[in-house]
Design a protein around this motif. Sequence first.
Motif, PDB file in Angstrom:
ATOM      1  N   ALA A 288       0.827  -1.202   0.000  1.00 60.94           N
ATOM      2  CA  ALA A 288       0.000   0.000   0.000  1.00 60.94           C
ATOM      3  C   ALA A 288       0.864   1.256   0.000  1.00 60.94           C
ATOM      4  O   ALA A 288       0.583   2.225  -0.720  1.00 60.94           O
ATOM      5  CB  ALA A 288      -0.940  -0.011   1.203  1.00 60.94           C
ATOM      6  N   ASP A 289       1.912   1.247   0.803  1.00 64.71           N
ATOM      7  CA  ASP A 289       2.805   2.406   0.844  1.00 64.71           C
ATOM      8  C   ASP A 289       3.498   2.606  -0.504  1.00 64.71           C
ATOM      9  O   ASP A 289       3.665   3.751  -0.964  1.00 64.71           O
ATOM     10  CB  ASP A 289       3.848   2.232   1.943  1.00 64.71           C
ATOM     11  N   ALA A 290       3.903   1.506  -1.136  1.00 67.60           N
ATOM     12  CA  ALA A 290       4.559   1.610  -2.443  1.00 67.60           C
ATOM     13  C   ALA A 290       3.588   2.144  -3.492  1.00 67.60           C
ATOM     14  O   ALA A 290       3.958   2.980  -4.336  1.00 67.60           O
ATOM     15  CB  ALA A 290       5.102   0.248  -2.864  1.00 67.60           C
ATOM     16  N   TYR A 291       2.352   1.689  -3.440  1.00 65.61           N
ATOM     17  CA  TYR A 291       1.354   2.198  -4.382  1.00 65.61           C
ATOM     18  C   TYR A 291       1.088   3.681  -4.125  1.00 65.61           C
ATOM     19  O   TYR A 291       0.939   4.463  -5.078  1.00 65.61           O
ATOM     20  CB  TYR A 291       0.053   1.403  -4.278  1.00 65.61           C
ATOM     21  N   ARG A 292       1.025   4.085  -2.871  1.00 68.30           N
ATOM     22  CA  ARG A 292       0.781   5.492  -2.544  1.00 68.30           C
ATOM     23  C   ARG A 292       1.875   6.376  -3.151  1.00 68.30           C
ATOM     24  O   ARG A 292       1.594   7.436  -3.711  1.00 68.30           O
ATOM     25  CB  ARG A 292       0.717   5.671  -1.029  1.00 68.30           C
ATOM     26  N   GLU A 297       3.352  10.250  -7.274  1.00 70.00           N
ATOM     27  CA  GLU A 297       4.279  10.673  -8.322  1.00 70.00           C
ATOM     28  C   GLU A 297       3.569  10.905  -9.652  1.00 70.00           C
ATOM     29  O   GLU A 297       3.983  11.736 -10.458  1.00 70.00           O
ATOM     30  CB  GLU A 297       5.395   9.639  -8.485  1.00 70.00           C
ATOM     31  N   LEU A 298       2.473  10.186  -9.867  1.00 66.50           N
ATOM     32  CA  LEU A 298       1.697  10.352 -11.097  1.00 66.50           C
ATOM     33  C   LEU A 298       0.737  11.539 -11.022  1.00 66.50           C
ATOM     34  O   LEU A 298      -0.040  11.765 -11.954  1.00 66.50           O
ATOM     35  CB  LEU A 298       0.915   9.069 -11.386  1.00 66.50           C
ATOM     36  N   GLY A 299       0.788  12.280  -9.918  1.00 59.94           N
ATOM     37  CA  GLY A 299      -0.060  13.451  -9.782  1.00 59.94           C
ATOM     38  C   GLY A 299      -1.389  13.179  -9.128  1.00 59.94           C
ATOM     39  O   GLY A 299      -2.257  14.073  -9.068  1.00 59.94           O
ATOM     40  N   LEU A 364      -0.116   2.077 -14.604  1.00 60.44           N
ATOM     41  CA  LEU A 364       1.264   2.450 -14.327  1.00 60.44           C
ATOM     42  C   LEU A 364       1.578   2.354 -12.837  1.00 60.44           C
ATOM     43  O   LEU A 364       2.660   1.882 -12.441  1.00 60.44           O
ATOM     44  CB  LEU A 364       1.511   3.868 -14.839  1.00 60.44           C
ATOM     45  N   ALA A 365       0.636   2.766 -11.984  1.00 60.22           N
ATOM     46  CA  ALA A 365       0.860   2.678 -10.541  1.00 60.22           C
ATOM     47  C   ALA A 365       1.005   1.227 -10.087  1.00 60.22           C
ATOM     48  O   ALA A 365       1.854   0.906  -9.241  1.00 60.22           O
ATOM     49  CB  ALA A 365      -0.279   3.363  -9.789  1.00 60.22           C
ATOM     50  N   LEU A 366       0.203   0.328 -10.648  1.00 61.67           N
ATOM     51  CA  LEU A 366       0.332  -1.095 -10.318  1.00 61.67           C
ATOM     52  C   LEU A 366       1.676  -1.637 -10.789  1.00 61.67           C
ATOM     53  O   LEU A 366       2.329  -2.419 -10.084  1.00 61.67           O
ATOM     54  CB  LEU A 366      -0.804  -1.888 -10.950  1.00 61.67           C
ATOM     55  N   ALA A 367       2.097  -1.231 -11.978  1.00 59.24           N
ATOM     56  CA  ALA A 367       3.386  -1.698 -12.503  1.00 59.24           C
ATOM     57  C   ALA A 367       4.532  -1.185 -11.642  1.00 59.24           C
ATOM     58  O   ALA A 367       5.461  -1.944 -11.302  1.00 59.24           O
ATOM     59  CB  ALA A 367       3.548  -1.233 -13.946  1.00 59.24           C
TER      60      ALA A 367
END
Length: 391
Positions: A288-292, A297-299, A364-367
């Motif tokens: 979850a932290d990595a996805y956040r 970063e993607l805005g 992109l966030a999942l990747a």
Amino acid sequence: MGTDFKKRTRSAVERHSDALVALSHSIHAEPELAFREHRSAAKVADLLEGSGFEVERGTADLETAFTATYGSGDLVVALCAEYDALPEVGHACGHNVIAAASTGAGLALRDLADELGLTVKVIGTPAEEVGGGKVLMLERGAFDGVGLAMMVHPAPYEAVAARSLALTDLEVRYTGRPSHAAAAPHRGINAGDALTVAQVAIGLARQHFEPGQMISGVVTRGGAAPNIIPAHTSAVYDLRADDLDSLTGLEERIRNCFRAGAVATGCDHEVVQVSPPYAELTPDQWLADAYRRAATELGRNPMSPEEEQREKIGSTDMGNITRALPSIHPTIAIDCGDAVNHQIEFATACASASADRALLDGALALAWTTIAAASDADQRARLIAGAVGAS
């Protein structure tokens, strides 16, 4: 996480963006209900197969499930693609966006699989709205060997680790005896009355529900004609609670309400569990932290962890996956005005430019989350060791 990997996955998502948006819109235009998503499942599986994935159709003995696999690394990531719709309101929960986002993440990770030691699986999971497709697939081994599982769900708000409610759905059926409603009502046994008594009992019981418990339902059979004493009635209820333990207590109370209708009227009754129980979401904190970080970063602007704890996103069979292996189920915001999930206005928004942007950002966030996990030695070891079926 190397900057090069991030650039390459971004380039891949951009390269496939037209196909991914077309996939989302095509699924949206032809909504299909649980376990009948033949066209939708084929659209996703065909795109992946044409992109080099090895596709198994009919996974876990479910006609509209599939598993698309690329790579042979020891860290296995599952990207869950939902694609079932709702009756009458179509894709008012945005499963077309979910399917396209998971497909996009799979395509973005495809060319990095060997370098990152990944096996990339896009798993087509039917019947989330009702039927518990993921629960059945989990029980039948479709997630064996998977180290982490993810998906992203459209919503009016952006959340990384929002809570969901545990769920079970029950159908109650009453059987009485028909008779003429005016000439011989005394010869009938009224199944409509049995259902009414049960509804009143449920209404009164609500005062005593524990915090987090709730119930909603619809009458699915109310009788044939007003001049016939109803011999057969039925209703389906969704029971929800903060967790499975609380749900068990609520179910016992509601079954007693159903029993009250039968006792009061002399009807026979049976209670049928429609779907396997859905567990509450228990997202993996590190993922979850990595996805956040990726979403930010993607805005994107996810709500704070404190705000997330005040939000509930209904119920999902992804909860069962999160209890079995490290997983996340973030939501991604789309522009939908005042609409919320399961409204026709939300269905319209799920084929908008905002939804298209969300599916690409979500992919992109999942990747990027997968890359972060694969590149961290400690997390990689944890996820491989915790894979379903790992010895």
